[in-house]
Design a protein around this motif. Structure first.
Motif, PDB file in Angstrom:
ATOM      1  N   UNK A 203      -4.516   3.192   6.183  1.00 28.25           N
ATOM      2  CA  UNK A 203      -3.551   4.042   5.548  1.00 28.25           C
ATOM      3  C   UNK A 203      -4.041   3.994   3.859  1.00 28.25           C
ATOM      4  N   UNK A 204      -3.581   4.969   3.169  1.00 23.92           N
ATOM      5  CA  UNK A 204      -4.201   5.074   1.785  1.00 23.92           C
ATOM      6  C   UNK A 204      -5.222   5.895   1.602  1.00 23.92           C
ATOM      7  N   UNK A 205      -5.971   6.481   2.704  1.00 26.10           N
ATOM      8  CA  UNK A 205      -7.084   7.250   2.775  1.00 26.10           C
ATOM      9  C   UNK A 205      -6.718   8.559   3.528  1.00 26.10           C
ATOM     10  N   UNK A 206      -7.454   9.915   3.405  1.00 30.22           N
ATOM     11  CA  UNK A 206      -6.898  11.021   4.056  1.00 30.22           C
ATOM     12  C   UNK A 206      -6.943  10.587   5.618  1.00 30.22           C
ATOM     13  N   UNK A 276      -8.849  -6.544   8.721  1.00 25.55           N
ATOM     14  CA  UNK A 276      -8.407  -7.604   7.993  1.00 25.55           C
ATOM     15  C   UNK A 276      -7.926  -7.081   6.336  1.00 25.55           C
ATOM     16  N   UNK A 277      -8.313  -5.724   6.201  1.00 26.48           N
ATOM     17  CA  UNK A 277      -7.748  -5.203   4.927  1.00 26.48           C
ATOM     18  C   UNK A 277      -6.438  -5.095   4.800  1.00 26.48           C
ATOM     19  N   UNK A 278      -5.685  -5.765   3.756  1.00 26.97           N
ATOM     20  CA  UNK A 278      -4.131  -5.458   3.678  1.00 26.97           C
ATOM     21  C   UNK A 278      -4.058  -4.150   2.842  1.00 26.97           C
ATOM     22  N   UNK A 281      -5.048  -4.730  -0.506  1.00 21.98           N
ATOM     23  CA  UNK A 281      -6.657  -4.663  -0.922  1.00 21.98           C
ATOM     24  C   UNK A 281      -7.009  -3.120  -1.052  1.00 21.98           C
ATOM     25  N   UNK A 282      -6.521  -2.335  -0.336  1.00 28.61           N
ATOM     26  CA  UNK A 282      -6.540  -0.921  -0.296  1.00 28.61           C
ATOM     27  C   UNK A 282      -6.082  -0.572  -1.749  1.00 28.61           C
ATOM     28  N   UNK A 283      -5.034  -0.854  -2.226  1.00 30.02           N
ATOM     29  CA  UNK A 283      -4.315  -0.596  -3.300  1.00 30.02           C
ATOM     30  C   UNK A 283      -5.387  -0.844  -4.462  1.00 30.02           C
ATOM     31  N   UNK A 284      -6.044  -2.097  -4.535  1.00 30.74           N
ATOM     32  CA  UNK A 284      -6.966  -2.574  -5.524  1.00 30.74           C
ATOM     33  C   UNK A 284      -8.334  -1.550  -5.333  1.00 30.74           C
ATOM     34  N   UNK A 285      -8.826  -1.188  -4.088  1.00 27.62           N
ATOM     35  CA  UNK A 285     -10.076  -0.402  -3.982  1.00 27.62           C
ATOM     36  C   UNK A 285      -9.753   0.820  -4.592  1.00 27.62           C
ATOM     37  N   UNK A 356     -14.334  -2.209  -0.905  1.00 35.17           N
ATOM     38  CA  UNK A 356     -14.340  -3.587  -1.301  1.00 35.17           C
ATOM     39  C   UNK A 356     -14.048  -3.698  -2.837  1.00 35.17           C
ATOM     40  N   UNK A 357     -13.414  -4.636  -3.236  1.00 30.00           N
ATOM     41  CA  UNK A 357     -13.338  -4.749  -4.804  1.00 30.00           C
ATOM     42  C   UNK A 357     -14.921  -5.485  -5.137  1.00 30.00           C
TER      43      UNK A 357
END
Ligand SMILES: Cc1ncc(COP(=O)(O)O)c(C=O)c1O
Length: 479
Positions: A203-206, A276-278, A281-285, A356-357
């Protein structure tokens, strides 16, 4: 459940028994290594084993490899997933060989990777090339429109399917649902080279092509996931029109009988990493990407956006200098400042960011700033416009079997308009052939070639002043 790593865990469990190796590979779990490489290879060699008891067999998976592949399929919403140890290249070859029969006409997005063209040749197919839209500022190919697909299907009603490449190398993609639906209404499969979109399941990517209904998709996990180079996935879609047994058969013909366990285990770990990416996390990336884009702009670069109808991947940043440098010149200055971009073309430089950050963003920024200062201080070059080389619908002038029987001659590339190319000319990266073997060479291809060469592109095959073309008369000496 998706956090589990059945294949990696089986390797660790094997290792914990301190096994004595009386089997291949010859480094014997890392005990026999060249001194110069010990510190690099020792650890990874402990996982580099072979098809031992409890470690399954990629070509007839029924244990830990099957479990890992099944989890990956479930995670990606696929009917079945196969681990690839020869990159998307292996997946494209297997997908194409298994989906069509020799002599079949197949629509192919023209800005495909060379592995797709090689697959067409190996399978003895008749490609009908579809020209993509072009990014106006960036000058690079995007994706197909439904109109082009319809036009080609009306012109060539005998076509047996469509091969698309999405996203493009620069991480730009469009919704292909209507194209896939159009093909499925005719009971024709859509095969997708999604080499750059292994993370699009998040989620959060195309959206991924599988979610749009593609019959099969190949993804280079190693390009954007924390997987080892050559690790890739071949997913078969739910309700796929393809024959699963034929795909399995093609894969065991294409792939090594000694697949690398470190690569396969990294595919298992990558899926677990994704799971495991929440969303936080995706928002931070994504924030990391936005922040870097802003910084790059402040340094005086122009950052390209996806045009209307296309979505951009946050992991990719395409930039141009405001000072009219070629992409290759910019790349070289970035490299001199310690930052190695993914690629350059005549106009652009592409950065691929981590999923990843990073703790290194200060180092990135320092290098970008140093490069921008250096670029700023240099003289200007004439602006370059990259001509579009791909017509909307085109085909090869000879079949692959005719080409094998024909004689070839070398001519100056600048005098070759109208001739039929006997070689594939590939600027690399991105590996999208500019001139495909069997294609009629056009003035715009020659123009594009000259721009690429003048601006410093590297070529695989060709690249000099001469090009091999098929002889027009019989009996000309092959050179
Ligand atoms: C669109 C596309 N497809 C396929 C490939 C081949 O992928 P791999 O290097 O994983 O074999 C590439 C490589 O750059 C690519 O860009």
């Amino acid at each position: 459940m998706f956090e589990k790593t059945p294949l990696f865990s089986a390797l660790i469990s094997h290792r914990s028994r301190k096994p004595i190796s009386m089997h291949v590979p010859g480094h014997k779990n890392g005990l026999l290594l060249h001194e110069a490489g010990i510190s690099y290879y020792k650890k990874i060699s402990e996982l580099d084993v072979t098809e031992l008891t409890n470690l399954d067999d990629l070509h007839d998976a029924e244990g830990c490899i099957k479990e890992a592949q099944d989890l990956t399929a479930q995670f990606y919403g696929a009917e079945e997933t196969h681990f690839l140890i020869g990159g998307s290249t292996a997946g494209n070859l297997a997908m194409i060989l298994s989906a069509f029969d020799p002599g079949d006409a197949v629509m192919v997005q023209r800005n495909c990777h060379k592995s797709v063209l090689n697959g067409l040749e190996l399978a003895g197919l008749v490609p009908i090339f579809l020209g993509p839209e072009i990014h106006q500022e960036g000058g690079f190919p995007l994706g197909l429109t439904l109109e082009t697909v319809k036009m080609a299907s009306e012109q060539y009603p005998e076509v047996k399917g469509l091969i698309v490449t999405t996203p493009n190398y620069y991480g730009m993609s469009a919704d292909l649902s209507s194209i896939i639906q159009y093909m499925h209404e005719r009971s024709l499969p859509v095969l997708a080279d999604e080499a750059h979109g292994a993370h699009y399941v998040l989620e959060g990517f195309p959206d991924s092509v599988l979610s749009m209904g593609a019959d099969a998709a190949v993804q280079s996990a190693h390009k954007t996931l924390p997987a080892m180079t050559m690790g890739a996935y071949l997913h078969i879609g739910k309700q796929s029109l393809l024959n699963k047994n034929r795909i399995r058969h093609a894969l065991q013909m294409i792939q090594s009988s000694s697949p690398s366990y470190p690569i396969m285990a990294s595919l298992d770990l990558s899926r677990s990493y994704l799971a495991q990416l929440k969303s936080s996390d995706i928002e931070l990336i994504k924030e990391q990407s936005l922040e870097l884009k802003d910084f790059i702009k402040q340094c005086g670069f122009h950052v390209l956006d996806a045009p209307s109808g296309y979505e951009a991947d946050s992991l990719k940043i395409t930039l141009q200098a405001q000072w009219e440098y070629t992409g290759y010149e910019m790349q070289s200055i970035f490299e001199q400042n310690g930052l190695y971009p993914e690629l350059a073309d005549s106009l652009n430089v592409l950065f691929v960011l981590p999923l990843g950050v990073s703790h290194e963003t200060m180092r990135w920024k320092e290098a970008i700033l140093r490069a921008s200062k250096e670029l700023n201080s240099k003289r200007k070059l004439a602006a370059i416009k990259f001509p579009s080389a791909f017509p909307p619908v085109s085909s090869l002038s000879y079949s692959y079997s005719e080409m094998r029987r024909k004689l070839t001659v070398k001519v100056k590339i600048n005098d070759s308009a109208g001739r039929i190319s006997a070689e594939t000319v590939i600027p690399y990266p991105p590996g999208v052939p500019l001139i495909a073997k069997g294609e009629q060479i056009t003035e715009s291809m020659i123009k594009a070639f000259n721009v690429l060469q003048k601006t410093g592109a590297r070529f695989q095959g060709g690249g000099g002043e001469m090009i091999s073309v098929f002889a027009e008369e019989e009996g000309v000496e092959q050179q």
